[in-house]
Write a protein that holds these residues in place. Structure first.
Motif, PDB file in Angstrom:
ATOM      1  N   ILE A  82      10.193   1.715  -0.878  1.00 25.43           N
ATOM      2  CA  ILE A  82      10.483   0.400  -0.166  1.00 25.43           C
ATOM      3  C   ILE A  82      11.527   0.577   0.623  1.00 25.43           C
ATOM      4  O   ILE A  82      11.656  -0.203   1.723  1.00 25.43           O
ATOM      5  N   THR A  83      12.907   1.172   0.532  1.00 24.57           N
ATOM      6  CA  THR A  83      13.987   1.341   1.229  1.00 24.57           C
ATOM      7  C   THR A  83      13.579   2.040   2.373  1.00 24.57           C
ATOM      8  O   THR A  83      13.694   1.702   3.718  1.00 24.57           O
ATOM      9  N   ASP A  84      12.831   3.091   2.278  1.00 27.71           N
ATOM     10  CA  ASP A  84      12.303   3.819   3.531  1.00 27.71           C
ATOM     11  C   ASP A  84      11.256   2.944   4.516  1.00 27.71           C
ATOM     12  O   ASP A  84      11.407   3.028   5.562  1.00 27.71           O
ATOM     13  N   TYR A  85      10.416   2.498   3.799  1.00 25.20           N
ATOM     14  CA  TYR A  85       9.450   1.310   4.768  1.00 25.20           C
ATOM     15  C   TYR A  85      10.218   0.317   5.366  1.00 25.20           C
ATOM     16  O   TYR A  85       9.915  -0.033   6.726  1.00 25.20           O
ATOM     17  N   ARG A  86      11.106  -0.176   4.728  1.00 25.24           N
ATOM     18  CA  ARG A  86      11.813  -1.369   5.412  1.00 25.24           C
ATOM     19  C   ARG A  86      12.935  -0.928   6.473  1.00 25.24           C
ATOM     20  O   ARG A  86      13.113  -1.866   7.118  1.00 25.24           O
ATOM     21  N   LYS A  87      13.247   0.331   6.370  1.00 29.68           N
ATOM     22  CA  LYS A  87      14.035   0.900   7.344  1.00 29.68           C
ATOM     23  C   LYS A  87      13.289   0.822   8.816  1.00 29.68           C
ATOM     24  O   LYS A  87      13.837   0.241   9.771  1.00 29.68           O
ATOM     25  N   VAL A  88      11.920   1.297   8.698  1.00 24.57           N
ATOM     26  CA  VAL A  88      11.081   1.163   9.970  1.00 24.57           C
ATOM     27  C   VAL A  88      10.697   0.207  10.035  1.00 24.57           C
ATOM     28  O   VAL A  88      10.355  -0.546  11.408  1.00 24.57           O
ATOM     29  N   ASN A  89      10.067  -0.789   8.967  1.00 25.42           N
ATOM     30  CA  ASN A  89       9.486  -2.182   9.163  1.00 25.42           C
ATOM     31  C   ASN A  89      10.195  -3.146   8.565  1.00 25.42           C
ATOM     32  O   ASN A  89       9.691  -3.716   7.214  1.00 25.42           O
TER      33      ASN A  89
ATOM     34  N   LEU B 172       9.123   9.137 -17.375  1.00 23.46           N
ATOM     35  CA  LEU B 172       8.023   8.774 -16.302  1.00 23.46           C
ATOM     36  C   LEU B 172       8.486   7.401 -15.548  1.00 23.46           C
ATOM     37  O   LEU B 172       8.335   7.297 -14.555  1.00 23.46           O
ATOM     38  N   ARG B 173       9.021   6.418 -16.467  1.00 21.65           N
ATOM     39  CA  ARG B 173       9.342   5.051 -15.522  1.00 21.65           C
ATOM     40  C   ARG B 173      10.635   5.569 -14.905  1.00 21.65           C
ATOM     41  O   ARG B 173      10.377   4.881 -13.476  1.00 21.65           O
ATOM     42  N   ARG B 174      11.432   6.273 -15.089  1.00 23.49           N
ATOM     43  CA  ARG B 174      12.572   6.454 -14.332  1.00 23.49           C
ATOM     44  C   ARG B 174      12.204   6.986 -12.938  1.00 23.49           C
ATOM     45  O   ARG B 174      12.521   6.745 -11.934  1.00 23.49           O
ATOM     46  N   LYS B 175      11.484   8.290 -13.030  1.00 21.87           N
ATOM     47  CA  LYS B 175      10.999   8.951 -11.773  1.00 21.87           C
ATOM     48  C   LYS B 175       9.992   7.833 -10.886  1.00 21.87           C
ATOM     49  O   LYS B 175      10.390   8.058  -9.784  1.00 21.87           O
ATOM     50  N   VAL B 176       9.177   7.108 -11.502  1.00 20.16           N
ATOM     51  CA  VAL B 176       8.415   6.254 -10.849  1.00 20.16           C
ATOM     52  C   VAL B 176       9.212   5.230  -9.944  1.00 20.16           C
ATOM     53  O   VAL B 176       9.141   4.860  -8.836  1.00 20.16           O
ATOM     54  N   ASN B 177      10.131   4.499 -11.068  1.00 22.35           N
ATOM     55  CA  ASN B 177      10.943   3.489 -10.180  1.00 22.35           C
ATOM     56  C   ASN B 177      12.022   4.010  -9.136  1.00 22.35           C
ATOM     57  O   ASN B 177      12.196   3.295  -8.236  1.00 22.35           O
ATOM     58  N   GLU B 178      12.327   5.518  -9.288  1.00 25.95           N
ATOM     59  CA  GLU B 178      13.166   5.846  -8.240  1.00 25.95           C
ATOM     60  C   GLU B 178      12.350   6.088  -6.977  1.00 25.95           C
ATOM     61  O   GLU B 178      12.681   5.656  -5.842  1.00 25.95           O
ATOM     62  N   ALA B 179      11.019   6.453  -7.294  1.00 30.11           N
ATOM     63  CA  ALA B 179       9.965   6.781  -5.932  1.00 30.11           C
ATOM     64  C   ALA B 179       9.769   5.424  -5.178  1.00 30.11           C
ATOM     65  O   ALA B 179       9.628   5.336  -4.350  1.00 30.11           O
ATOM     66  N   LYS B 180       9.615   4.462  -6.179  1.00 26.82           N
ATOM     67  CA  LYS B 180       9.412   3.021  -5.607  1.00 26.82           C
ATOM     68  C   LYS B 180      10.381   2.537  -4.860  1.00 26.82           C
ATOM     69  O   LYS B 180      10.149   2.035  -3.933  1.00 26.82           O
ATOM     70  N   ALA B 181      11.792   2.631  -5.333  1.00 27.92           N
ATOM     71  CA  ALA B 181      12.616   2.176  -4.755  1.00 27.92           C
ATOM     72  C   ALA B 181      12.951   2.822  -3.126  1.00 27.92           C
ATOM     73  O   ALA B 181      13.420   2.143  -2.353  1.00 27.92           O
ATOM     74  N   ARG B 182      12.844   4.253  -3.635  1.00 26.58           N
ATOM     75  CA  ARG B 182      12.962   4.881  -2.339  1.00 26.58           C
ATOM     76  C   ARG B 182      11.896   4.633  -1.080  1.00 26.58           C
ATOM     77  O   ARG B 182      12.192   4.524  -0.077  1.00 26.58           O
TER      78      ARG B 182
ATOM     79  N   ARG C 193       0.832  -1.240   0.046  1.00 30.03           N
ATOM     80  CA  ARG C 193      -0.139   0.105   0.092  1.00 30.03           C
ATOM     81  C   ARG C 193       0.793   1.138  -0.130  1.00 30.03           C
ATOM     82  O   ARG C 193       0.462   2.309  -0.898  1.00 30.03           O
ATOM     83  N   VAL C 194       2.044   1.307   0.753  1.00 30.90           N
ATOM     84  CA  VAL C 194       2.807   2.497   0.784  1.00 30.90           C
ATOM     85  C   VAL C 194       3.552   2.666  -0.431  1.00 30.90           C
ATOM     86  O   VAL C 194       3.551   3.769  -1.027  1.00 30.90           O
ATOM     87  N   VAL C 195       3.972   1.428  -1.242  1.00 25.85           N
ATOM     88  CA  VAL C 195       4.615   1.766  -2.483  1.00 25.85           C
ATOM     89  C   VAL C 195       3.398   2.222  -3.676  1.00 25.85           C
ATOM     90  O   VAL C 195       3.927   3.061  -4.424  1.00 25.85           O
ATOM     91  N   LYS C 196       2.473   1.641  -3.384  1.00 21.82           N
ATOM     92  CA  LYS C 196       1.371   1.995  -4.707  1.00 21.82           C
ATOM     93  C   LYS C 196       0.997   3.378  -4.398  1.00 21.82           C
ATOM     94  O   LYS C 196       1.109   4.322  -5.486  1.00 21.82           O
TER      95      LYS C 196
ATOM     96  N   ALA D  80       4.206   9.776  -7.397  1.00 25.85           N
ATOM     97  CA  ALA D  80       5.467   9.841  -7.989  1.00 25.85           C
ATOM     98  C   ALA D  80       5.145  10.318  -9.695  1.00 25.85           C
ATOM     99  O   ALA D  80       5.516  11.140 -10.430  1.00 25.85           O
ATOM    100  N   THR D  81       4.036   9.601 -10.098  1.00 26.55           N
ATOM    101  CA  THR D  81       3.462   9.605 -11.297  1.00 26.55           C
ATOM    102  C   THR D  81       3.102  11.199 -11.642  1.00 26.55           C
ATOM    103  O   THR D  81       3.286  11.596 -12.764  1.00 26.55           O
TER     104      THR D  81
END
Length: 135
Positions: free
Chosen positions: A121-128, A109-119, A45-48, A54-55
């Motif tokens: 996931i990384t941020d969420y997994r730092k906390v969870n 657009l794909r590049r911006k979205v992929n960057e946001a998605k990776a960020r 949900r966070v990534v979506k 980001a889109t």
């Protein structure tokens, strides 16, 4: 006879304790699996949400000065590549220009979205962080 009864009671108690231990481990494993599934659902949900945001931001960015400049540069590169592939030389074909602009927009657009998605996931997994498998 009394010793035999005590031995039987001891065996029964040990069997009962082992059964309780197995039940407790199974329950803990179920809870662990449920917690990990919940964590993964929340991460999705966070990534979506991050991807959707980001889109929209990337579309606005493409309309701004930096985005449009990058779009023009990439579009020109793609256009040159398409001309070489089709063997049209330096002639200007509107379909090539349109295809190049669409492809450049898609790539950026794909590049911006992929960057946001990776960020996200990384941020969420730092906390969870993903839960460690139970032993």
């Amino acid at each position: 006879d009394r010793v035999r009864a005590m031995q039987d009671l001891l065996v029964y108690t040990l069997d009962d304790a082992q059964d309780l231990e197995e039940r407790a481990l199974a329950f803990c494993n179920e809870q662990h699996v449920a917690a990990e599934l919940h964590r993964r659902d929340a991460e999705k949900r966070v990534v979506k949400s991050a991807v959707d945001r980001a889109t929209e931001e990337a579309k606005l960015w493409l309309q701004g000065p930096y985005g449009s400049s990058e779009l023009k540069t990439l579009s020109r590169t793609i256009k040159d590549d398409l001309r070489q592939r089709r063997g049209t030389g330096d002639s200007i074909d509107e379909s090539i220009a349109r295809a190049a602009r669409e492809k450049a927009t898609e790539v950026l657009l794909r590049r911006k979205v992929n960057e946001a998605k990776a960020r996200a996931i990384t941020d969420y997994r730092k906390v969870n962080p993903p839960l460690q498998p139970s032993l």
